[in-house]
Design a protein around this motif. Structure first.
Motif, PDB file in Angstrom:
ATOM      1  N   ASN A   1      -7.569  -0.921 -12.444  1.00 39.38           N
ATOM      2  CA  ASN A   1      -7.234   0.468 -12.745  1.00 39.38           C
ATOM      3  C   ASN A   1      -6.264   1.066 -11.732  1.00 39.38           C
ATOM      4  OD1 ASN A   1      -8.739   0.733 -15.140  1.00 39.38           O
ATOM      5  ND2 ASN A   1     -10.614   1.102 -13.982  1.00 39.38           N
ATOM      6  N   VAL A   2      -5.108   0.415 -11.632  1.00 43.85           N
ATOM      7  CA  VAL A   2      -4.055   0.928 -10.759  1.00 43.85           C
ATOM      8  C   VAL A   2      -3.500   2.224 -11.349  1.00 43.85           C
ATOM      9  CG1 VAL A   2      -1.734   0.519  -9.867  1.00 43.85           C
ATOM     10  CG2 VAL A   2      -3.425  -1.334  -9.863  1.00 43.85           C
ATOM     11  N   ARG A   3      -3.438   3.248 -10.528  1.00 43.78           N
ATOM     12  CA  ARG A   3      -2.867   4.539 -10.943  1.00 43.78           C
ATOM     13  C   ARG A   3      -1.694   4.849 -10.027  1.00 43.78           C
ATOM     14  NH1 ARG A   3      -3.675   9.563  -8.751  1.00 43.78           N
ATOM     15  NH2 ARG A   3      -3.082  11.359 -10.044  1.00 43.78           N
ATOM     16  N   LEU A   4      -0.525   5.076 -10.646  1.00 44.15           N
ATOM     17  CA  LEU A   4       0.682   5.410  -9.888  1.00 44.15           C
ATOM     18  C   LEU A   4       1.238   6.735 -10.397  1.00 44.15           C
ATOM     19  CD1 LEU A   4       2.568   1.964  -9.849  1.00 44.15           C
ATOM     20  CD2 LEU A   4       0.949   2.847  -8.147  1.00 44.15           C
ATOM     21  N   VAL A   5       1.647   7.578  -9.478  1.00 46.13           N
ATOM     22  CA  VAL A   5       2.308   8.839  -9.812  1.00 46.13           C
ATOM     23  C   VAL A   5       3.723   8.782  -9.245  1.00 46.13           C
ATOM     24  CG1 VAL A   5       2.298  11.342  -9.557  1.00 46.13           C
ATOM     25  CG2 VAL A   5       0.123  10.105  -9.782  1.00 46.13           C
ATOM     26  N   PHE A   6       4.709   9.031 -10.119  1.00 48.76           N
ATOM     27  CA  PHE A   6       6.118   8.944  -9.733  1.00 48.76           C
ATOM     28  C   PHE A   6       6.756  10.324  -9.680  1.00 48.76           C
ATOM     29  CE2 PHE A   6       5.125   4.874 -11.675  1.00 48.76           C
ATOM     30  CZ  PHE A   6       5.787   3.954 -10.874  1.00 48.76           C
TER      31      PHE A   6
ATOM     32  N   GLU B   1      -7.757  -1.711  -3.457  1.00 49.03           N
ATOM     33  CA  GLU B   1      -6.671  -0.755  -3.256  1.00 49.03           C
ATOM     34  C   GLU B   1      -5.826  -1.122  -2.033  1.00 49.03           C
ATOM     35  OE1 GLU B   1      -6.238   3.926  -2.141  1.00 49.03           O
ATOM     36  OE2 GLU B   1      -7.617   3.449  -3.792  1.00 49.03           O
ATOM     37  N   ASP B   2      -6.442  -1.783  -1.040  1.00 48.24           N
ATOM     38  CA  ASP B   2      -5.686  -2.171   0.155  1.00 48.24           C
ATOM     39  C   ASP B   2      -4.555  -3.136  -0.184  1.00 48.24           C
ATOM     40  OD1 ASP B   2      -7.655  -4.155  -0.459  1.00 48.24           O
ATOM     41  OD2 ASP B   2      -7.422  -5.010   1.537  1.00 48.24           O
ATOM     42  N   LEU B   3      -4.789  -4.025  -1.156  1.00 51.07           N
ATOM     43  CA  LEU B   3      -3.745  -4.958  -1.570  1.00 51.07           C
ATOM     44  C   LEU B   3      -2.608  -4.211  -2.255  1.00 51.07           C
ATOM     45  CD1 LEU B   3      -2.625  -7.775  -1.948  1.00 51.07           C
ATOM     46  CD2 LEU B   3      -4.103  -8.054  -3.957  1.00 51.07           C
ATOM     47  N   LEU B   4      -2.941  -3.240  -3.100  1.00 47.00           N
ATOM     48  CA  LEU B   4      -1.922  -2.419  -3.747  1.00 47.00           C
ATOM     49  C   LEU B   4      -1.091  -1.687  -2.701  1.00 47.00           C
ATOM     50  CD1 LEU B   4      -0.638  -1.037  -6.245  1.00 47.00           C
ATOM     51  CD2 LEU B   4      -2.493   0.655  -6.110  1.00 47.00           C
TER      52      LEU B   4
ATOM     53  N   MET C   1       1.356  -4.001  -0.995  1.00 49.81           N
ATOM     54  CA  MET C   1       2.512  -4.304  -1.843  1.00 49.81           C
ATOM     55  C   MET C   1       3.506  -3.151  -1.825  1.00 49.81           C
ATOM     56  SD  MET C   1       1.057  -6.403  -5.146  1.00 49.81           S
ATOM     57  CE  MET C   1      -0.085  -5.114  -5.665  1.00 49.81           C
ATOM     58  N   LEU C   2       3.016  -1.928  -1.941  1.00 47.03           N
ATOM     59  CA  LEU C   2       3.888  -0.758  -1.956  1.00 47.03           C
ATOM     60  C   LEU C   2       4.604  -0.561  -0.630  1.00 47.03           C
ATOM     61  CD1 LEU C   2       1.548   1.717  -3.873  1.00 47.03           C
ATOM     62  CD2 LEU C   2       3.667   0.729  -4.751  1.00 47.03           C
ATOM     63  N   ASP C   3       4.001  -1.065   0.447  1.00 48.16           N
ATOM     64  CA  ASP C   3       4.583  -0.919   1.783  1.00 48.16           C
ATOM     65  C   ASP C   3       5.493  -2.090   2.163  1.00 48.16           C
ATOM     66  OD1 ASP C   3       3.304   1.480   2.145  1.00 48.16           O
ATOM     67  OD2 ASP C   3       1.646   0.659   3.318  1.00 48.16           O
TER      68      ASP C   3
END
Length: 363
Positions: free
Chosen positions: A242-247, A261-264, A267-269
């Protein structure tokens, strides 16, 4: 040998990379895929190509990454030299343990991708194809019997790819002419993006086998809205749910996940481009009718949309346009089978998984 394996090898050699006499072809695979490697090697030999076989092992990769200091991770010069010398590469996935990399620090996975980014870019300019060989571990991850999973895999792969191309080209033409895409799924996904000037591509077995998607690149700063990726992301041996991204202004300004969530976050970093979208894809392979926690299949499944944070694919970015740049390219999936639609420039072209050119479409 199983004739399905023979057919699989034929598609890869003759259709995907179009092997010719004198080609330098690299085949990378784990031991579990030996039968397919044997069949591919025979086909390449018949066509007069030179073949180099490279052993892949997630166990060995895990051991290496867990042992090395992150600061010592550097570009693999031998892999780069081989990549520069080859004409084509066939990469095969086949898991003994699909979670083998689950205890490797995400920062190390990000580091090895950054250090080998240029090699990856060189590989993308060659003739390349990525495929799957069915194993018991992959069947278990898909919650299927081994026999059923084998049938599922080869039903998705051993298809008439020209017919698939013709079906998908109907949507490719619509997307290629569009300026704005609006995607809604329930009350959890509502996102808009500009694709003006970008090039839509028809994935029909040249780079991914199985294939079965139409994809493009958003203009990097145009993405606005919120997306809930309601199908799990399986990457680096771990599941992110349940990845949630706000752009805002094309950039991820908020993110969350119910699991890992730490893995997500890692990746984003990875780099600046990791917080922007590099791809929008729409699944169209009706031979893939269930979610199996394998992105090579899941992103092609009918009734789905996927978006990738990170690098844009060169095929989508014409000369004079700017695509997103990053060391990562990570796809995530939205179920579009219910209470969902895709609009192109204000016109609904897909509703609840059915396209405007398919039977059962309702405006």
């Amino acid at each position: 040998m199983d004739p399905r394996i023979e057919r699989h090898a034929e598609i890869l050699v003759d259709y995907s990379i179009e092997a010719e006499r004198g080609d330098e072809v690299v085949v990378t695979a784990p031991p579990e895929a030996e039968d397919l490697v044997v069949a591919i090697s025979a086909k390449l030999g018949e066509r007069g190509a030179n073949v180099t076989r490279s052993l892949g092992s997630s166990r060995a990769m895990r051991a290496y990454l867990n042992a090395i200091d992150e600061d010592d991770i550097a570009e693999n010069a031998v892999d780069r030299a081989m990549t520069e010398a080859m004409d084509a590469v066939i990469s095969i996935r086949a898991n003994r343990n699909s979670h083998e990399l689950s205890d490797v620090a995400p920062e190390k996975m990000s580091a090895i991708r950054r250090e080998n980014k240029e090699t990856h870019e060189i590989r993308m300019e060659k003739r390349w194809v990525l495929t799957q060989f069915p194993t018991e571990a992959d069947a278990q991850a898909a919650e299927m019997s081994t026999d059923a999973y084998e049938g599922f895999v080869w039903n998705a792969i051993n298809r008439d790819w020209q017919e698939q191309y013709d079906h998908q080209e109907q949507f490719t033409e619509l997307l290629d002419e569009a300026s704005e895409v609006h995607i809604v799924s329930g009350d959890t996904t509502d996102v808009r993006m500009s694709v003006e000037g970008m090039r839509a591509a028809n994935d029909h077995g040249k780079h991914n086998v199985p294939a079965g998607e139409v994809f493009t690149a958003p203009n990097p700063e145009s993405v606005e809205g919120e997306v809930l990726f309601d199908m799990p992301l399986v990457t680096d041996g771990r599941e992110v749910e349940n990845v949630r991204l706000v752009f805002e202004g094309g950039e991820v300004v908020e993110h969350s996940a119910d699991r890992n969530e730490d893995l997500l976050t890692s990746m984003l970093d990875t780099d600046e481009g990791a917080r922007r979208l590099g791809e929008l894809g729409v699944g169209m392979n009706r031979g893939i009718d269930r979610f199996t926690k394998n992105m090579l299949f899941d992103e092609k499944m009918g009734d789905t949309v996927h978006m990738a944070i990170g690098r844009a694919i060169d095929e989508n970015v014409p000369e004079g346009k700017e695509g997103n740049d990053s060391a990562i390219h990570t796809d995530m999936i939205v179920d579009m089978s219910e209470d969902s639609f895709i609009e192109l420039d204000g016109d609904v072209v897909q509703r609840d998984g059915r396209f405007v050119f398919e039977d059962g479409f309702e405006q």
